[in-house]
Motif scaffolding. Structure first.
Motif, PDB file in Angstrom:
ATOM      1  N   ALA A 154       0.641  -1.302   0.016  1.00  0.00           N
ATOM      2  CA  ALA A 154       0.069  -0.141   0.008  1.00  0.00           C
ATOM      3  C   ALA A 154       0.918   1.317   0.159  1.00  0.00           C
ATOM      4  CB  ALA A 154      -0.788   0.001   1.039  1.00  0.00           C
TER       5      ALA A 154
ATOM      6  N   ASP B  17      -6.001   4.481   5.460  1.00  0.00           N
ATOM      7  CA  ASP B  17      -6.815   4.386   4.239  1.00  0.00           C
ATOM      8  C   ASP B  17      -6.088   3.741   3.045  1.00  0.00           C
ATOM      9  OD1 ASP B  17      -8.912   5.740   5.503  1.00  0.00           O
ATOM     10  OD2 ASP B  17      -8.287   7.647   4.984  1.00  0.00           O
ATOM     11  N   LEU B  18      -4.993   4.156   2.723  1.00  0.00           N
ATOM     12  CA  LEU B  18      -4.199   3.385   1.711  1.00  0.00           C
ATOM     13  C   LEU B  18      -4.185   1.974   2.045  1.00  0.00           C
ATOM     14  CD1 LEU B  18      -1.013   5.746   1.173  1.00  0.00           C
ATOM     15  CD2 LEU B  18      -2.761   5.210  -0.483  1.00  0.00           C
TER      16      LEU B  18
ATOM     17  N   CYS C 168     -10.328  -2.894  -2.576  1.00  0.00           N
ATOM     18  CA  CYS C 168      -9.799  -2.587  -3.870  1.00  0.00           C
ATOM     19  C   CYS C 168      -9.955  -0.860  -3.834  1.00  0.00           C
ATOM     20  CB  CYS C 168     -10.678  -3.156  -4.818  1.00  0.00           C
ATOM     21  SG  CYS C 168     -12.376  -3.445  -4.508  1.00  0.00           S
ATOM     22  N   PRO C 169      -9.191  -0.143  -4.656  1.00  0.00           N
ATOM     23  CA  PRO C 169      -9.119   0.980  -4.781  1.00  0.00           C
ATOM     24  C   PRO C 169     -10.559   1.590  -5.274  1.00  0.00           C
ATOM     25  CG  PRO C 169      -7.440   0.297  -5.960  1.00  0.00           C
ATOM     26  CD  PRO C 169      -8.006  -0.859  -5.639  1.00  0.00           C
ATOM     27  N   GLY C 170     -10.999   2.552  -4.490  1.00  0.00           N
ATOM     28  CA  GLY C 170     -12.257   2.823  -4.565  1.00  0.00           C
ATOM     29  C   GLY C 170     -13.461   2.349  -3.643  1.00  0.00           C
ATOM     30  N   GLU C 171     -13.109   1.099  -3.226  1.00  0.00           N
ATOM     31  CA  GLU C 171     -14.093   0.535  -1.998  1.00  0.00           C
ATOM     32  C   GLU C 171     -13.299   0.525  -0.543  1.00  0.00           C
ATOM     33  OE1 GLU C 171     -15.708  -3.144  -3.066  1.00  0.00           O
ATOM     34  OE2 GLU C 171     -16.063  -2.574  -5.239  1.00  0.00           O
ATOM     35  N   GLY C 172     -12.162   0.174  -0.706  1.00  0.00           N
ATOM     36  CA  GLY C 172     -11.254   0.463   0.486  1.00  0.00           C
ATOM     37  C   GLY C 172     -12.006  -0.203   1.885  1.00  0.00           C
ATOM     38  N   ARG C 173     -12.139   0.753   2.671  1.00  0.00           N
ATOM     39  CA  ARG C 173     -12.398   0.255   4.096  1.00  0.00           C
ATOM     40  C   ARG C 173     -13.989   0.306   4.091  1.00  0.00           C
ATOM     41  NH1 ARG C 173      -9.678   4.162   8.462  1.00  0.00           N
ATOM     42  NH2 ARG C 173     -10.557   2.682   9.471  1.00  0.00           N
TER      43      ARG C 173
ATOM     44  N   GLU D 215      -7.439   0.336   0.938  1.00  0.00           N
ATOM     45  CA  GLU D 215      -7.627   0.686  -0.684  1.00  0.00           C
ATOM     46  C   GLU D 215      -6.889  -0.718  -1.086  1.00  0.00           C
ATOM     47  OE1 GLU D 215      -9.025   3.422  -3.034  1.00  0.00           O
ATOM     48  OE2 GLU D 215      -9.926   3.220  -0.811  1.00  0.00           O
ATOM     49  N   ARG D 216      -5.870  -1.023  -0.443  1.00  0.00           N
ATOM     50  CA  ARG D 216      -5.036  -2.126  -0.965  1.00  0.00           C
ATOM     51  C   ARG D 216      -5.575  -3.629  -0.494  1.00  0.00           C
ATOM     52  NH1 ARG D 216      -2.484  -2.659  -5.216  1.00  0.00           N
ATOM     53  NH2 ARG D 216      -4.037  -4.139  -5.303  1.00  0.00           N
TER      54      ARG D 216
END
Ligand SMILES: *Cc1c(COP(=O)(O)O)cnc(C)c1O
Length: 416
Positions: free
Chosen positions: A99, A250-251, A258-263, A254-255
């Motif tokens: 990440a 947060d990063l 997936c990017p955009g859904e994250g936590r 996302e990892r």
């Protein structure tokens, strides 16, 4: 009792008597950590509704979101990601590294070679999916006399642009000492004098609640640990955490998904109550583990073995080493720990090729949760000087019985 001789039981009880003062210190520490946990539960209003669970995508999981706030509070963290979607501590460390690091970034370990399972992750051992395969560079500075090499670290940071520094506190399968908060604090000060931006990430496995401060209290940016170790209190069925700076957490989210859904996603599938109950018990379980480790250290030292740490040394983690210098004695001791376990006590562990490790390993794990090492467990790579790495103990009494059984089993080998 459990086929342990009176002689062994008397010996253990005698050793225990000499440890009263040290045990009192552990109890005091446990009280401070317990207060902090209870404060967090009350601050975030834990109620029965938090035990509800989500399935599928796992949107709007009230329990999960509050569990993360509670863990953050307890760890002195601005934010935390606490998820059962982390398969292990190694997975959480991997997610964090992937990440935060980008192609051509430089990662620097300042506590020597990282934990065995990270070698393929970083690319120290080649793997087509390693960080190295994405062009992330890696370098390391070894410890000197079990402390950081301050001079070398300063020099390195002046001459190189480092993106992320990794500090591993617990010794892993090495022969060095584990790193206390005081040492971590000192090295972070040294780093910050030269580089304000470098991400300082700490592998905090086995260290939670051993002291009352965390690496985040003393300036680290991010810490990572496993829930089948200290903070799971023996109750969490799996999972791990990444805690610290909000942008970094947060990063990591996302990892992990997936990017955009994250936590926002991640179903809890019924584990919220276990994570809360585990954290609630964790200070006491860590205290039991520490007492078990200290009793082991004192007893095995008096039986003539080298031990690390010594019973009266300051501890950074719950791991106790016994250096057997003898393959058969290591095996006997580890088998004895298994014999004193509540689960699979009839299984006789043997050295085997464990995924992610380069030497054969023998492992006693008579645990309720597979691979749990906050439960009394003991393992050792089959290589000189034949060191047992023992940790855990859900209660001190079971820990004490477990090591009595191991000592009894070891005697058979000694008397040969
Ligand atoms: C246990 C441990 C890990 C992670 O191990 P997992 O078995 O993958 O959970 C990483 N670093 C250290 C120092 C550890 O002790």
């Amino acid at each position: 009792m459990l086929n342990i001789s009176k002689e062994t039981l008397d010996f253990i009880s005698k050793e225990e008597k000499s440890l009263k003062e040290i045990f009192t210190e552990i109890d005091n520490n446990c009280l401070v950590n317990s207060s902090k946990v209870l404060e967090a539960f009350q601050k975030y209003n834990v109620s029965e509704s938090y035990f509800n669970s989500t399935t599928g995508y796992g949107y709007n999981d009230l329990g999960r979101d509050n569990i993360e706030k509670i863990f953050a509070y307890v760890l002195d963290a601005p934010d935390a990601l606490v998820r059962s979607q982390f398969i292990s501590g190694t997975h959480a460390l991997t997610v964090a590294l992937f990440a935060f690091l980008r192609p051509n970034d430089l990662m620097l370990s300042i506590s020597g070679t990282p934990y065995d399972t990270l070698h393929e992750v970083i690319g120290i051992t080649p793997n087509d999916s390693s960080l190295a395969s994405y062009g992330v560079k890696y370098d390391q500075i070894d410890l000197v006399n079990d402390d950081f090499n301050y001079q070398e670290i300063s020099k390195y940071l002046k001459n190189n642009k480092v993106k992320l520094i990794e500090i591993q506190r617990s010794k892993g399968y090495s022969t060095r000492k584990s790193l206390t908060i005081d040492k971590v604090e000192k090295v972070i000060k040294c780093i910050r004098e030269i580089d304000k931006d470098v991400i300082i990430m700490v592998d905090n496995c086995y260290c939670e609640f051993v002291e009352t401060k965390t690496p985040l209290t003393v300036g680290a940016d991010i810490i990572v640990g496993s829930l089948i170790k200290n903070l799971g209190g023996g109750i969490a069925p799996n999972g791990a955490y990444i805690a610290g700076r909000k942008d970094l957490v947060d990063l990591a989210g996302e990892r992990l998904t997936c990017p955009g859904e994250g936590r926002e996603v991640g179903p809890t599938l019924g584990i919220n109550k276990s994570l809360l109950q585990g954290l609630f018990l964790a200070p006491s379980v860590v205290a039991s583990s520490l007492k078990t480790a200290i009793l082991t250290s004192k007893s095995l030292e008096d039986l003539g073995y080298n031990v690390e740490p010594k019973y009266n040394e300051q501890r950074a983690d719950i791991v106790q080493n016994i250096i057997f210098n003898d393959k058969d004695k290591l095996i006997k001791y580890v088998q004895g720990i298994q014999m004193g376990s509540p689960v699979d006590s009839n299984a006789l562990p043997m050295p085997w090729d464990m995924p992610g490790y380069s030497d054969q390993v023998i492992m006693a794990a008579g645990t309720f949760t597979q691979g749990s090492s906050i439960e009394l467990s003991c393992d050792g790579p089959i290589r000189p000087p034949y060191i047992a790495y023992q940790q855990g103990g859900l209660t001190y009494e079971y820990g004490k019985i477990g090591i009595a059984k191991a000592i009894e089993n070891l005697k058979e080998e000694q008397e040969k």
